[in-house]
Design a protein around this motif. Sequence first.
Motif, PDB file in Angstrom:
ATOM      1  N   TYR A  51       0.900  -1.254   0.005  1.00  0.00           N
ATOM      2  CA  TYR A  51      -0.078   0.034  -0.187  1.00  0.00           C
ATOM      3  C   TYR A  51       0.750   1.168   0.108  1.00  0.00           C
ATOM      4  CZ  TYR A  51      -4.525  -2.262   0.696  1.00  0.00           C
ATOM      5  OH  TYR A  51      -5.586  -2.866   0.690  1.00  0.00           O
ATOM      6  N   ALA A  54       1.868   1.859  -3.349  1.00  0.00           N
ATOM      7  CA  ALA A  54       0.715   2.529  -3.991  1.00  0.00           C
ATOM      8  C   ALA A  54       0.211   3.873  -3.781  1.00  0.00           C
ATOM      9  CB  ALA A  54      -0.370   1.466  -4.181  1.00  0.00           C
ATOM     10  N   GLY A  55       0.427   4.256  -2.493  1.00  0.00           N
ATOM     11  CA  GLY A  55       0.317   5.736  -1.940  1.00  0.00           C
ATOM     12  C   GLY A  55      -1.008   5.513  -1.102  1.00  0.00           C
ATOM     13  N   HIS A  56      -1.493   4.449  -0.581  1.00  0.00           N
ATOM     14  CA  HIS A  56      -2.512   4.841   0.369  1.00  0.00           C
ATOM     15  C   HIS A  56      -2.512   5.981   1.489  1.00  0.00           C
ATOM     16  CE1 HIS A  56      -6.066   3.627   2.546  1.00  0.00           C
ATOM     17  NE2 HIS A  56      -6.439   2.763   1.857  1.00  0.00           N
ATOM     18  N   LYS A  58      -3.642   6.161   4.331  1.00  0.00           N
ATOM     19  CA  LYS A  58      -3.597   5.560   5.517  1.00  0.00           C
ATOM     20  C   LYS A  58      -2.226   5.504   6.425  1.00  0.00           C
ATOM     21  CE  LYS A  58      -5.147   1.541   6.495  1.00  0.00           C
ATOM     22  NZ  LYS A  58      -6.229   0.351   6.513  1.00  0.00           N
ATOM     23  N   VAL A  78      -1.335   9.262  -5.888  1.00  0.00           N
ATOM     24  CA  VAL A  78      -1.718   7.825  -6.141  1.00  0.00           C
ATOM     25  C   VAL A  78      -1.912   7.756  -7.613  1.00  0.00           C
ATOM     26  CG1 VAL A  78      -3.355   6.052  -5.783  1.00  0.00           C
ATOM     27  CG2 VAL A  78      -2.978   7.478  -3.814  1.00  0.00           C
ATOM     28  N   ASP A  79      -2.618   8.346  -8.350  1.00  0.00           N
ATOM     29  CA  ASP A  79      -3.003   8.299  -9.607  1.00  0.00           C
ATOM     30  C   ASP A  79      -1.636   8.434 -10.584  1.00  0.00           C
ATOM     31  OD1 ASP A  79      -4.087  10.801  -8.419  1.00  0.00           O
ATOM     32  OD2 ASP A  79      -4.269  11.788 -10.427  1.00  0.00           O
ATOM     33  N   ALA A  82       0.355   5.319 -10.558  1.00  0.00           N
ATOM     34  CA  ALA A  82      -0.102   4.580 -11.693  1.00  0.00           C
ATOM     35  C   ALA A  82       0.282   4.876 -13.100  1.00  0.00           C
ATOM     36  CB  ALA A  82      -1.582   4.408 -11.318  1.00  0.00           C
ATOM     37  N   ARG A  83       0.462   6.163 -13.167  1.00  0.00           N
ATOM     38  CA  ARG A  83       0.638   6.861 -14.438  1.00  0.00           C
ATOM     39  C   ARG A  83       2.152   6.456 -14.688  1.00  0.00           C
ATOM     40  NH1 ARG A  83      -3.424  10.620 -13.164  1.00  0.00           N
ATOM     41  NH2 ARG A  83      -1.806  12.261 -12.796  1.00  0.00           N
ATOM     42  N   PHE A  87       1.806  -0.614 -10.159  1.00  0.00           N
ATOM     43  CA  PHE A  87       0.305  -1.157 -10.327  1.00  0.00           C
ATOM     44  C   PHE A  87       0.389  -2.162  -9.114  1.00  0.00           C
ATOM     45  CE2 PHE A  87      -2.387  -4.712 -10.938  1.00  0.00           C
ATOM     46  CZ  PHE A  87      -3.755  -4.248 -11.562  1.00  0.00           C
ATOM     47  N   LEU A  88      -0.613  -2.163  -8.273  1.00  0.00           N
ATOM     48  CA  LEU A  88      -1.031  -2.885  -7.040  1.00  0.00           C
ATOM     49  C   LEU A  88      -2.249  -3.814  -7.277  1.00  0.00           C
ATOM     50  CD1 LEU A  88      -0.647  -3.767  -4.080  1.00  0.00           C
ATOM     51  CD2 LEU A  88      -1.900  -1.722  -3.471  1.00  0.00           C
ATOM     52  N   ALA A  89      -1.977  -5.137  -7.208  1.00  0.00           N
ATOM     53  CA  ALA A  89      -3.000  -6.147  -7.214  1.00  0.00           C
ATOM     54  C   ALA A  89      -3.428  -6.204  -5.867  1.00  0.00           C
ATOM     55  CB  ALA A  89      -2.796  -7.475  -7.973  1.00  0.00           C
ATOM     56  N   ALA A 108      -9.498   3.831 -17.055  1.00  0.00           N
ATOM     57  CA  ALA A 108      -7.982   3.579 -16.547  1.00  0.00           C
ATOM     58  C   ALA A 108      -6.971   3.668 -17.791  1.00  0.00           C
ATOM     59  CB  ALA A 108      -8.045   2.325 -15.561  1.00  0.00           C
ATOM     60  N   ALA A 111      -6.634   6.985 -18.837  1.00  0.00           N
ATOM     61  CA  ALA A 111      -5.651   7.977 -18.045  1.00  0.00           C
ATOM     62  C   ALA A 111      -4.135   7.564 -17.789  1.00  0.00           C
ATOM     63  CB  ALA A 111      -6.189   7.596 -16.335  1.00  0.00           C
ATOM     64  N   ILE A 112      -4.007   6.355 -18.133  1.00  0.00           N
ATOM     65  CA  ILE A 112      -2.397   5.964 -18.205  1.00  0.00           C
ATOM     66  C   ILE A 112      -1.948   6.180 -19.365  1.00  0.00           C
ATOM     67  CG2 ILE A 112      -1.247   3.843 -18.107  1.00  0.00           C
ATOM     68  CD1 ILE A 112      -2.930   2.997 -15.601  1.00  0.00           C
TER      69      ILE A 112
ATOM     70  N   PHE B 364      -9.481   5.353  -3.647  1.00  0.00           N
ATOM     71  CA  PHE B 364      -8.035   4.915  -3.861  1.00  0.00           C
ATOM     72  C   PHE B 364      -7.967   3.661  -4.771  1.00  0.00           C
ATOM     73  CE2 PHE B 364      -4.778   1.644  -2.441  1.00  0.00           C
ATOM     74  CZ  PHE B 364      -3.825   2.325  -2.840  1.00  0.00           C
ATOM     75  N   GLN B 367      -8.056   5.605  -8.240  1.00  0.00           N
ATOM     76  CA  GLN B 367      -7.001   6.348  -8.375  1.00  0.00           C
ATOM     77  C   GLN B 367      -5.672   5.313  -8.543  1.00  0.00           C
ATOM     78  OE1 GLN B 367      -7.541   8.916  -4.718  1.00  0.00           O
ATOM     79  NE2 GLN B 367      -6.578  10.438  -6.180  1.00  0.00           N
ATOM     80  N   ARG B 369      -5.403   3.000 -10.290  1.00  0.00           N
ATOM     81  CA  ARG B 369      -5.470   2.682 -11.666  1.00  0.00           C
ATOM     82  C   ARG B 369      -5.214   3.810 -12.517  1.00  0.00           C
ATOM     83  NH1 ARG B 369      -4.500  -1.480  -8.832  1.00  0.00           N
ATOM     84  NH2 ARG B 369      -5.812  -3.344  -9.032  1.00  0.00           N
TER      85      ARG B 369
END
Lengths: 254, 415
Positions: A51, A54-56, A58, A78-79, A82-83, A87-89, A108, A111-112, B364, B367, B369
């Motif tokens: 996380y 990915a930049g959560h 929390k 966060v976005d 990704a760009r 990627f976080l599954a 998505a 955006a990417i 979240f 974002q 994605r």
Amino acid sequence: MSVLEIKDLHVSVETDQGTKQILRGVNLTINEGEIHAIMGPNGSGKSTLAYTIAGHPKYHVESGSIMLDGAEVLKMTVDARARAGLFLAMQYPVEIPGVTVTNFLRTAKTAIEGEAPPIRTWIKDVRQSMNNLRMDKTFAERNVNEGFSGGEKKRNEILQLELLKPKFAVLDETDSGLDVDALKIVSEGVNRAKANTGLGLLLITHYTRILRYIHPDFVHVFVNGRIAEQGGPELADRLEDEGYDRFLVPSNVG
Amino acid sequence: MSAASALSKSASKTVPAPSTPAAGASTLTPGQHGIKEHSDGRFGYVPVQTRSDRFKSVNVADFEAVTGREAVWKHSPVAKFTDLTADVLDGSRYLIESTSSADISVEWVPRTDARIGTAGLPEERAAANAWGVFDDALAITVSGEEAKEITVTRSALGNTARGAHTIIEAKPFSQATVILANTGDARISENIEIILGESANLTVVSLQEWDDSAVHLANHFASIGRDARLKHVVVSLGGSIVRVNPSVRLAGPGSDTLLLGLYFADAGQHLEQQVYVFHDAPKSRSRVNYKGALQGQDARTVWIGDVLIGNKAAGTDSYEQNRNLVLSEGTRADSIPNLEIETGDIVGAGHASATGRFDDEQLFYLQSRGITEEEARRLVVRGFLTEVVQQIGSPELEARLQLAIEAELIGTDDK
Ligand SMILES: Nc1ncnc2c1ncn2[C@@H]1O[C@H](COP(=O)(O)OP(=O)(O)OP(=O)(O)O)[C@@H](O)[C@H]1O
Ligand SMILES: [Mg+2]
């Protein structure tokens, strides 16, 4: 050649009992095309690492850095991460009311890439990937993850991995909750994505069984918020036999 | 968010006395919810009297002063519009702007017009108060079999407490879309009668884009003749308190109605709709689909959906649903479906009600994605409300509503 470089990462979360330290100095470098497995007991901080990459919001980074090809990931939204190709599954993918899988994937991808994908090839790609992952085509018109079974959610994560083509992907317990057939299908998907794009993988898992299908180049044992030991694939076999006890017993014992 | 209960072939012969709760009426309230939040915890069975037995009168004195405890008022901020329920209202004509169309007349008609009172009668005090005072009724009369559209706009009602009456009549075999557009300020209680002759095909859209201060209490009464079809759409975006309650009586065999609703409540707004469908003829069909979004402190919505399948209504088919999307903290959405069935012979009857949240974890996920926060919200809300917008069937209006919804989202709706 892309590199993801995590240096001396310290991360905490706010809890009702105050600040809780979770990551205590994580160092890890992943090169494009490499597969790193992170294995560790419950609560050791594996998801926290995922996380945080990915930049959560929390998770609070106290110190350290995460560099992607020389750019500081920790400064990105966060976005933007990704760009930039991350990627976080997720271990527990989120349900999104009102948004169909089709609509979500297209938004998505747009955006990417910074532009809408050419409609014809895109539809074909989506169909092909869904087909590969044995996802019924009715999923395309369902809301993202809504009412999906655990295994279906995991497939949907890998579907995105295949279509969004990141440089680096973190797979957080993608294997958990999958029966053996689904595990094979999902693993094939990951291997296909890697073969197609040469991405680097950080594979977080509890068990060695997924490593039968996705072969790691490196195995890291994660204990108490940091990497306690690393080695090649043989380390996974040892963990399978011995468990994590060796790492958990205090050093002054025995 | 799928939650549905379908019901068929159950019967109830209970005919309770007026104003006493029906002990045995087969009244179904939300039993299953695919929801994460349900604001008022209203699960299980709520006894109501048979809906068609509610007291009706055109005389305001027949209704007690409104306390806010009445079934029809208990979700509404009644203290904020005592003028509309208790004072003498201004019943004079007001300014309208209207597009024109062949075979649609728009005119003021006297209280003695024979159509008045044929589609329905007031069941609460504000409606009766309006009924008593209007000087003339606005009558929109549709004839001609060709498809056509008209928009009647009210934008200068001002803040005088008003009572008004409108008749929309679709002659047998006629076809049209009538858009009632509301902007500006208002304090109004009104009754709108919608009368469909045999085989008429009418769409009525009531569009509320009032100023922030407006209070609008409306009762729509529709009566649908044999093989006629009414599409009724309530779109409530602007206004302080907007309460639009459509009652539809499927009066002729083979009559059909689609009742759509779309609402977006932001901070401090109260948007309410009490929908009532009365299947009073065999082979009648109804579909109700209301969708709402809530965003901001004290954004409040109420949806009550009563469906009554009367004992004359053999072979009917009905389904109603309400879905709400909560976009922030501090909102409240009530969603209360009721289904009463008085005949053993029905094709289908079902309902669904759900309130879902758009929360930080969803944000979240989107974002992560690559989707920006703004786009993420837009995606979710558009996806959610589009289903209703697309069913309106007026491309120009649909496009306008998509923009209006996006404006609501980013809070730039001209307020
Ligand atoms: N938001 C939070 N509030 C309180 N504690 C948290 C929070 N998030 C994580 N933790 C705690 O931090 C520790 C690490 O959690 P994390 O989810 O990273 O572990 P994990 O290694 O992924 O475990 P698992 O194998 O069960 O998935 C745990 O003790 C967990 O309870
Ligand atoms: Mg975890």
